[in-house]
Write a protein that holds these residues in place. Structure first.
Motif, PDB file in Angstrom:
ATOM      1  N   TYR A  84      79.272 -16.014  64.351  1.00 23.56           N
ATOM      2  CA  TYR A  84      78.046 -15.649  65.079  1.00 23.56           C
ATOM      3  C   TYR A  84      77.336 -16.823  65.756  1.00 23.56           C
ATOM      4  O   TYR A  84      76.140 -16.765  65.998  1.00 23.56           O
ATOM      5  CB  TYR A  84      77.068 -14.899  64.150  1.00 23.56           C
ATOM      6  CG  TYR A  84      77.770 -13.889  63.284  1.00 23.56           C
ATOM      7  CD1 TYR A  84      78.664 -12.986  63.852  1.00 23.56           C
ATOM      8  CD2 TYR A  84      77.583 -13.853  61.912  1.00 23.56           C
ATOM      9  CE1 TYR A  84      79.354 -12.073  63.063  1.00 23.56           C
ATOM     10  CE2 TYR A  84      78.262 -12.945  61.116  1.00 23.56           C
ATOM     11  CZ  TYR A  84      79.153 -12.063  61.700  1.00 23.56           C
ATOM     12  OH  TYR A  84      79.830 -11.184  60.930  1.00 23.56           O
ATOM     13  N   SER A  85      78.070 -17.894  66.039  1.00 23.77           N
ATOM     14  CA  SER A  85      77.430 -19.001  66.751  1.00 23.77           C
ATOM     15  C   SER A  85      77.129 -18.604  68.180  1.00 23.77           C
ATOM     16  O   SER A  85      76.423 -19.314  68.883  1.00 23.77           O
ATOM     17  CB  SER A  85      78.330 -20.228  66.801  1.00 23.77           C
ATOM     18  OG  SER A  85      78.885 -20.477  65.573  1.00 23.77           O
ATOM     19  N   THR A  86      77.699 -17.517  68.625  1.00 23.98           N
ATOM     20  CA  THR A  86      77.477 -17.132  70.007  1.00 23.98           C
ATOM     21  C   THR A  86      76.299 -16.175  70.153  1.00 23.98           C
ATOM     22  O   THR A  86      75.995 -15.721  71.233  1.00 23.98           O
ATOM     23  CB  THR A  86      78.730 -16.443  70.578  1.00 23.98           C
ATOM     24  OG1 THR A  86      79.035 -15.322  69.750  1.00 23.98           O
ATOM     25  CG2 THR A  86      79.917 -17.377  70.606  1.00 23.98           C
ATOM     26  N   LYS A  87      75.660 -15.856  69.046  1.00 24.46           N
ATOM     27  CA  LYS A  87      74.567 -14.875  69.110  1.00 24.46           C
ATOM     28  C   LYS A  87      73.316 -15.442  68.472  1.00 24.46           C
ATOM     29  O   LYS A  87      73.385 -16.146  67.469  1.00 24.46           O
ATOM     30  CB  LYS A  87      74.977 -13.612  68.353  1.00 24.46           C
ATOM     31  CG  LYS A  87      76.196 -12.920  68.932  1.00 24.46           C
ATOM     32  CD  LYS A  87      76.558 -11.714  68.089  1.00 24.46           C
ATOM     33  CE  LYS A  87      77.579 -10.828  68.780  1.00 24.46           C
ATOM     34  NZ  LYS A  87      78.900 -11.496  68.856  1.00 24.46           N
ATOM     35  N   ILE A  88      72.173 -15.089  69.033  1.00 27.12           N
ATOM     36  CA  ILE A  88      70.920 -15.540  68.457  1.00 27.12           C
ATOM     37  C   ILE A  88      70.322 -14.379  67.669  1.00 27.12           C
ATOM     38  O   ILE A  88      70.331 -13.235  68.120  1.00 27.12           O
ATOM     39  CB  ILE A  88      69.962 -16.070  69.546  1.00 27.12           C
ATOM     40  CG1 ILE A  88      68.795 -16.821  68.920  1.00 27.12           C
ATOM     41  CG2 ILE A  88      69.453 -14.964  70.471  1.00 27.12           C
ATOM     42  CD1 ILE A  88      68.063 -17.725  69.908  1.00 27.12           C
ATOM     43  N   ALA A 135      71.782 -20.323  69.761  1.00 32.02           N
ATOM     44  CA  ALA A 135      73.173 -19.884  69.825  1.00 32.02           C
ATOM     45  C   ALA A 135      73.709 -20.143  71.231  1.00 32.02           C
ATOM     46  O   ALA A 135      72.960 -20.403  72.155  1.00 32.02           O
ATOM     47  CB  ALA A 135      73.248 -18.404  69.518  1.00 32.02           C
TER      48      ALA A 135
END
Lengths: 544, 1063
Positions: B663-667, B689
């Motif tokens: 989930y590093s691509t989502k805030i 993110a």
């Protein structure tokens, strides 16, 4: 037979292997987190509540008492640890703490503003207006602490990718804040369809998220114009023309003139530290607290109130420890704090603590508590509400604007009397006070008669003094006003003078040095300036 | 390949003409060797020895040659002739040419065929110098492998770095693979406590070998998870024998912390009640009581009592060192049984172990039980099934909170007996009313006995892993294999902030947190392996695929504001909070490799792998890793001089890389349902993110030579590597004004270039075998690019006025910046300054600080070396090892604590007789400075006149106070420690006498009447002493290797006695 088996094996193997390569759908599902909250599935109005809480509760606390409370002479002590402000000492930790709103309320206000702008929902003009008004309120306090600060590029790391914001000039920040308030005060609508303050359309959320005014847009409009008046008057020495325009606009638009419209956040006594009044938590101390750390009222403040026979003495002055108590040890003060049998609450004999010493002027610790007057503990109850902007302040500012000859629709004397009345009623309205500590209507009238506003320089001096006394519960705003109105307060025993700025924070020195250095250069300081020199640098509106 | 050959053995139709039996022993100890491969040369007929060293093999005729090979021993060939019973003695050698190591994906390969550096540690090493923490055994043994122990003991985790930091901010730990299945090595911490990792659940006695694959070429087949190197652990398996072989291993050890406060001053105590040096002791506490700036200790009875307790008289003298008095002797006891046996077709091994560890930190311990089962079955001629299960359960009580101990034990006044702080007999650290016994007016200081006995963090950890693999021989030259492994780690944590510590949760009313976390990983892989020899060319090829699914769940509940005092149960809470945690991720992969060898001297290898990550957006989630390698054994091609025993040149190139964490691509926003006064609130996260994250890539060139002379008496193994990571996934520190504390970005490039040298010398061999090993490594890290910016933050500390650790383009990683004293023409510059005390201004001196922070050094040691020597004679084995690292600097937070309180010896100069400053001061203006020798200044000394022992500050001529403790306190504490870094920045190099051991194997003559096969006793001592350590009060070998040592516990010294018996 053997051959067939082998071929099947190879075939199946290749099929399995091939399957891996194209199975990206499953990977996508794996990256779908169960508990992630995004604007799409959350209720963003809860973020607005959070902004209100952070701004309201951030207004007062131990740091404000220790620094600004000491700067403006409300409090004094000889404890090294507690009197950073009284000694005019620099402390990096206390100095850096207001900057934290960049990662807190200000960041949330910026994110919420961005969300609402992108949503572009005509039914949410009020939501956007309130968010922007709060953003201005947060920036006002920040810039009045530090001077030139990042505003236009602040808090944008996620929105625009700007990770190193540049600093704006305070002059430009004031212009931006006044223009924003002007626009948003007009955008605020009392139309029935727009009043509900809820994001998701749930009927029960109608006003609950607005923990200040419960969705009353008339009051929000007053708050917007009140912020405008505060900002206009604060810039009146630096840019009189701009100040006049906005002050008149604000007063015409309608500012807060009654205590019932004050911007106030409630607190609650109980088991949750985050809900208690932070001001009171500081004064109450701890069960093992060192008795010397309990602050006393400052000598200059006490003498000033006594000289004016100000009825607010009843509310502000606490007691002096009874002579029968000959020794105090760790933890005693918290036990005695609200115990009426331990104190003498005589406001005539009250004595303030001398400023700027780090030796106990009394022969013993017990004698220290017997000699010097404490703040009134019944004012500082854990459920005491926090006021961020009051009718008293607005009335004083109207009086000041009237004296300048600006169009206000009232007389300076009337506004002055209204201000004093508002200040005294506001103070004596706190529920925790003893019956004898309440101020009567007669006392208010008598005080106004005995202390008329006067004219010319005397009137200006009177307003500065009154503003100073009235902001007793908000040492930070008191300090801003002392700086602007040039109220002369005594220096401390070592001769050092009151700081007029907070120094830029260590975090910026580590992570945003280039922009910080241009900010220092911009205000005429050397990049290698010491913190002690920096805090003597006046900001844009602090003309003299 | 050997694996393949062995498999083929089962397929041959053997027309046996003769059976040969025999025993294989080792020359040094005459003990039977189990598992020795016995092969009829030129055929695939083979067998292996059982636990008694016995073998039986059928040979076609008398001309047949038998080959005996065993890892670590010289291969011997014997022509059968007319013998039917053979007695073979194998010579031990560290330099065996036919060594086989386990490489990527569990493929066993001959060392000589490898085009990269791979080192194997044998199970024997664990036996010779046992340690309950697996990684400690590796310490110092392998060039290029850096093991940094947190100092938290057996229950704690280790940070392992191979060939430098591949990333500037990702976790640089290697991938651990046990029996072909990657393990979850989640290390975690709670409130500063180290919760250990999966490696602490492994029984070291179950380990057969550990292979360390350092370079990208070695690890490319593991793809994304291997850019930091791979450690492959192979556990023991059963062997064919008559009956059941039983072995026992037991050890008992004691452990002590090496007192880090070797630089604690013992001469001066706390000041009098005015904060000056009058001999009136504090009768009421205040902040001054913790500051050892008072007069010299003189043994005077102050006539008052600590805490008004008449049994605790205050005698003005130095008491026992608080560290020594507080810490205790730890111990370890392990008992481990293993059973193994089997036939040609069915083999098994079972081991059970029990470990009891008592930490040197009071009230802290850990117990661990493990059971392992491994079976190997052959069904018919073509199917082999290998199954392993491992269950480990551990229970840890009160995992240590290093920072808290390191701080508290450095600030308790040295005139106090720390036992006074024990408080109530029934409840250590508490007052009679049950609340914490404070020792300071500072409410935040926690009584160390309270930390140890009242606050607690207990956890139970269960790790279950099971794997099964099936091998199917399709043809003699092609087989298929499939494997599945499941691992589950369940941890139940109970964390108690005890009721009664005022600054604990909710004004001292305590807090109990209970949570359970489940970490699950399923790995599946499948491959087809081809192996065929075409005249002088041998081809081995493999194609396969794998998938990994990881899943993490955490459910917790925390109760605050306990209603019934001191009843630490979560249901006794005024306020309950629940929490859930969840993450899942997956990687799909396909891969293939091919190795072509020509005439046993040229080996060419190529591999390729493609990974798809769930953690990256589909457009960016695929990455391909190729590798090529060449191994050229020139000693097999040319006739070299007699003394030149072996020579090999190797070179390789490979690319690896990887994705990000889940989930590093989502805030995500965080939600507080309780909120404020009943209104729920929503807030933004502190870090950003990045939906556009790309995989990072590491490419590495490696070249090396392996030379051996005089029949392996001298061995040189040298490697050079050049490694570069691009598109690194980095968490960067942001200024607060950006709104966020950090961001995850693809950023720039980092390079690591290094040399590794392993030198082996055997001066004497035969009856006495003396061997020396030197491992040296040098790694030069360099930040090549930071995506357009010139630097990013990588840590900071408030010590010395503020230390920043940064990654700077063109520089080594972890550059340390801090304030320093200004120097003009080599002279330190001083300034007059005024401090206010007791309402009066005092004049003193302090260093002039350079306005900008300067570069003080780099946080990572580039050099590492170890020297090991061992002597074996008859059954006795002696060995010793020293190791060290050098070239780094460290900002040590512990020293700041010691200086703040006047406890460090660094604050002694001048206290007795005055401090005469040297240097210059500015007699001009700030704009036009004129630097004048300070000795010409009036009153340039500090505390020049100790005779003027004034009880109260008295202003004398020039506002100068001749003797006042505040001058020293202000000079050292305020003038130095809080403003400039000189006293808190240290050389981070160290050298330790790491290990000494003695082992004895009972001779046959002694045990022949006993029902045992072999008995070995050994004794090992670890971390005996520091040879080089420049920290005044700490240990540079523990606690972080990034420039800041934040109050880590020091290394511990242990002595362990080990007994091993084979029945």
């Amino acid at each position: 037979m053997k051959n067939i088996k082998y071929k099947i094996f190879v075939l199946v193997s290749l099929l399995i292997l091939g399957g891996y390569a194209c199975n990206t759908e499953e990977l996508k599902i794996l990256d779908d987190p169960k508990y992630l909250l995004t604007p799409a599935n959350s209720d963003m109005s809860m973020m607005f509540t959070n902004i209100l809480i952070n701004h309201g509760r951030g207004a007062v606390g131990g740091n404000q008492i220790r620094l600004e409370g000491g700067y403006v002479k409300y409090y004094a002590t000889y404890s090294n640890l507690m009197q950073m402000g009284g000694q005019f000492q620099f402390d990096q930790g206390l100095n850096d703490s207001p900057w934290g709103v960049y990662g807190g309320s200000l960041k949330m206000a910026i994110a919420l503003e961005d969300y609402l702008v992108k949503l572009n929902n005509p039914n949410m003009v009020n939501n956007l207006a309130m968010t922007r008004i709060m953003k201005v309120a947060i920036i006002q306090r920040l810039t009045d602490f530090y001077g030139d600060i990042p505003v236009t590029e602040a808090g944008l790391a996620y929105i625009s990718g700007n990770m190193k914001p540049k600093y704006d000039k305070q002059q430009d920040i004031y212009k931006y804040m006044l223009e924003t308030l002007d626009a948003e005060a007009q955008n605020l609508s009392t139309a029935a369809a727009l009043v509900p303050y809820n994001w998701k359309g749930a009927s029960d959320a109608k006003s609950i998220r607005d923990i200040i005014y419960a969705g009353d847009m008339v009051k929000w409009k007053k708050f917007a114009y009140s912020m405008m008046l505060r900002l206009a008057m604060r810039s009146s020495d630096a840019d009189a023309a701009m100040a006049k325009t906005y002050a008149e606009k604000a007063i015409a638009g309608g500012v807060i003139t009654a205590n019932s419209d004050n911007w106030v956040i409630k607190t609650k006594d109980g088991t949750i530290n985050g809900e208690k009044n932070p001001f009171s938590s500081f004064f109450e101390g701890s069960p093992s607290g060192d008795p010397e750390r309990y602050l006393k009222l400052g000598e200059y403040f006490v003498d000033f109130l006594k000289a004016k026979t100000d009825p607010r003495r009843k509310v502000i002055f606490g007691g002096r420890l009874l002579n029968t108590i000959t020794a105090v040890t760790a933890g005693d003060m918290q036990k005695y704090w609200r115990d009426v049998t331990k104190w003498d609450y005589d406001i005539i004999l009250a004595k303030g603590m001398i400023h700027g010493t780090n030796a106990n002027p009394a022969p013993s610790l017990a004698a220290y508590h017997q000699t010097y007057t404490s703040p009134n503990p019944f004012l500082f109850t854990m459920d005491m509400s926090i006021c961020v902007l009051s009718a008293a302040e607005m009335n004083y500012l109207i009086a000041e604007a009237t004296l300048k000859g600006w169009s206000t629709g009232t007389t300076a004397d009337l506004a002055y009397a209204a201000a004093i009345t508002a200040s005294m009623t506001q103070l004596s309205a706190f529920a925790g006070l003893l019956a004898t500590q309440k101020i009567t209507a007669g006392e208010i009238t008598a005080y106004i008669t005995a202390n008329p506003l006067g004219t010319g320089a005397a009137a200006k001096q009177r307003l500065a003094e009154e503003m100073w006394v009235s902001l007793y519960l908000d040492p930070t705003e008191a300090w801003f006003n002392v700086r602007r109105m040039n109220l002369s307060l005594p220096t401390n025993v070592s001769g050092s003078v009151m700081p007029v700025k907070y120094a830029y924070v260590e975090n910026e020195r580590s992570n945003n040095l280039v922009n910080l250095n241009s900010a220092l250069t911009q205000i005429g300081l050397d990049v290698a300036v010491s913190r002690e020199t920096e805090i003597a640098k006046r900001c844009w509106w602090d003309v003299n | 390949m050997l694996l393949v050959l062995l498999l083929f053995a089962g397929l041959q139709v053997v027309l046996a003409q003769k059976t040969v039996n025999g025993t294989v022993t080792g020359t040094t100890d005459n003990l039977p060797l189990a598992g020795v491969t016995v092969l009829v040369k030129g055929t695939t007929t083979g067998n292996s020895t059982d636990i008694q060293g016995k073998f039986s093999i059928q040979v076609p005729n008398n001309q047949a040659i038998l080959q005996f090979s065993f890892i670590g021993y010289t291969t011997q060939e014997v022509t059968v002739g007319d013998q039917t019973i053979l007695s073979i003695a194998l010579t031990e050698s560290m330099l065996q040419m036919n060594e086989v190591v386990v490489t990527a994906l569990g493929i066993k390969r001959q060392t000589k065929a490898l085009s990269y550096s791979a080192t194997e540690i044998k199970g024997d090493d664990f036996k010779k110098a046992p340690d309950i923490n697996v990684m400690n055994v590796l310490q110092g043994k392998i060039a290029g492998v850096d093991i940094n122990n947190a100092g938290t003991g057996a229950a704690g985790s280790s940070k392992v770095t191979i060939r430098g930091n591949t990333s500037i901010s990702r976790d640089n730990n290697p991938l651990y693979v046990i029996d072909g299945v990657p393990i979850i090595r989640a290390s975690s911490s709670i409130g500063g406590r180290d919760l250990g990792d999966a490696l602490t659940t492994i029984n070291p006695n179950d380990i057969e070998t550990m292979s360390v694959l350092k370079g990208a070429a070695a690890t490319a087949l593991y793809g994304s998870r291997a850019s930091n190197g791979v450690i492959i652990i192979t556990t023991k398996s059963g062997s064919k024998q008559n009956g059941i072989g039983v072995s026992y291993n037991g050890s008992f050890g004691i452990e002590n912390y090496v007192n880090p406060y070797k630089g604690r001053q013992t001469e001066y105590g706390n000041p009098g009640s005015n904060g000056d040096n009058s001999d009136v002791y504090q009768t009421t506490w205040n902040q001054e009581v913790h500051r050892m700036w008072g007069p010299k200790y003189d043994g005077k009875d102050l006539g008052i009592f600590w805490n008004d307790d008449p049994t605790k008289p205050l005698i003005y003298s130095y008491k026992e060192d608080h560290w020594d008095a507080f810490m205790r002797q730890g111990s370890t006891m392990t008992n481990d049984f293993s059973f193994n046996g089997g036939s040609d077709t069915q083999k098994f091994r079972v081991s059970v172990s029990d470990m009891r560890y008592t930490s040197p930190i009071p009230n802290s311990n850990m117990n661990r039980q493990t059971v392992n089962l491994s079976t190997n079955s052959k069904f018919g001629k073509r199917i082999t099934l290998d199954a392993r299960t491992s269950y480990s359960t551990s229970k840890s009580k009160n995992r240590p909170n290093p920072g808290r101990y390191m701080q508290m034990l450095s600030l308790i006044p040295t005139s106090w007996d720390i036992n006074w702080l024990k408080g109530e007999t029934e409840k250590w650290g508490a007052k009679p009313d049950g609340w914490m016994l404070p020792f300071s007016t500072n409410d935040y200081y926690q009584n160390p006995y309270w930390s140890a006995y009242q606050d607690s963090e207990n956890d139970k950890r269960d790790r279950v892993s099971a794997s099964g693999s099936l091998k199917y021989d399709i043809t003699p030259w092609l087989f298929a294999t499939g494997r599945m492994g499941i691992e589950t780690n369940i941890m139940k944590v109970t964390n108690i902030d005890a009721y009664g510590f005022l600054r604990g949760n909710v004004a001292g009313t305590g807090s109990v947190e209970e949570y359970t976390s489940t970490d699950r990983q399923v790995n599946m892989d499948y491959s087809l392996v081809f192996n065929k020899t075409f005249s002088e060319i041998n081809v081995t090829a493999m194609a396969g695929g794998s998938s990994t699914r990881s899943n993490y769940n955490q459910d917790g509940i925390r109760g605050d504001a306990l209603l019934i005092p001191f009843y630490h149960v979560v249901t006794n809470a005024g306020q309950l909070y629940s929490s859930v945690g969840f993450s899942q991720s997956g990687i799909n992969s396909i891969y293939g490799s091919a190795e072509v060898s020509y005439k046993d001297f040229v080996y060419l290898t190529a591999t390729g792998r493609n990974d798809w990550f769930s953690t990256l957006a589909p457009a960016n989630n695929s990455i391909f890793y190729p590798s090529v390698g060449l191994s050229y054994v020139f000693s097999n091609q040319f006739k070299l001089p007699e003394f030149f025993s072996f020579g090999k040149f190797r070179a390789s190139y490979a690319e690896v890389g990887g994705g990000s964490s889940s989930y590093s691509t989502k805030i995500g926003y965080s939600f507080d349902a309780i909120g404020y006064l009943g209104t729920p609130t929503l807030s933004l996260p502190g870090s950003i993110a990045n939906p556009n994250l790309q995989p990072y890539q590491t490419r590495e060139y490696e070249t090396g030579i392996d030379l051996r002379f005089f029949k392996n008496r001298i061995g040189i193994d040298y490697a050079y590597y050049d490694k570069k990571t691009t598109n690194d996934i980095v968490g960067v520190t942001l200024p607060q004004t950006s709104g966020y504390g950090s961001a995850t970005v693809n950023l720039g490039a980092i390079s690591n270039k290094g040399h590794e040298l392993m030198l082996t010398l055997v001066p004497v061999t035969g009856k006495i075998h003396w061997e020396m090993n030197i491992a040296y490594s040098y790694n030069k890290g360099e930040i090549l690019d930071l995506g357009g910016v010139s630097e990013v933050g990588a840590g900071s500390s408030s010590v010395g006025g503020g230390i920043d650790v940064k990654q700077i383009v063109g520089s080594r990683p972890y550059a340390i910046f801090g304030y320093t004293q200004k120097v003009v023409d080599g002279q330190p510059v001083w300034e007059r300054w005024t401090f206010s005390y007791n309402g009066q201004n005092h004049l003193s001196w302090r260093p002039v600080r350079d306005p900008q922070k300067t570069l003080l050094g780099y946080g990572v040691n580039p050099n590492g070396a170890s020297f090991t020597t061992s002597v074996t004679w008859k059954g006795i084995n002696l060995s010793a090892m020293i190791d060290g690292k050098w070239g780094a600097k460290v900002a040590y937070e512990g020293e700041q604590e010691m200086i703040e309180r006047g406890q460090s010896i660094q604050t002694l100069p001048g206290r007795d007789g005055g401090l005469f400053l040297q240097g210059v001061y500015n007699t001009g203006t700030a704009a036009a400075p004129v630097y004048t020798d300070i000795t010409t200044a009036p009153g340039y000394t500090i505390n020049a006149n100790p005779a003027a022992n004034l009880p109260n500050p008295v202003v004398v001529a020039g506002n100068e106070i001749p003797y006042h403790v505040k001058h020293f306190e202000n000079y050292y504490r305020v003038g130095f420690a809080q403003r400039v870094s000189e006293m808190v920045i240290f050389d981070g190099s160290f050298a330790k006498f790491r290990q000494a051991s003695i082992g004895y194997t009972l001779p046959k003559s002694v045990i022949k009447n006993l029902p045992v096969q072999n008995v070995n006793v050994s004794m090992v001592a670890r971390n005996l002493f520091d040879i080089y350590n420049k920290l005044t009060n700490g240990d540079p070998a523990t606690g972080g290797s990034n420039g800041i040592n934040s109050l880590a516990l020091p290394s511990s010294r242990s002595y362990t006695l080990n007994l091993s018996i084979n029945f």
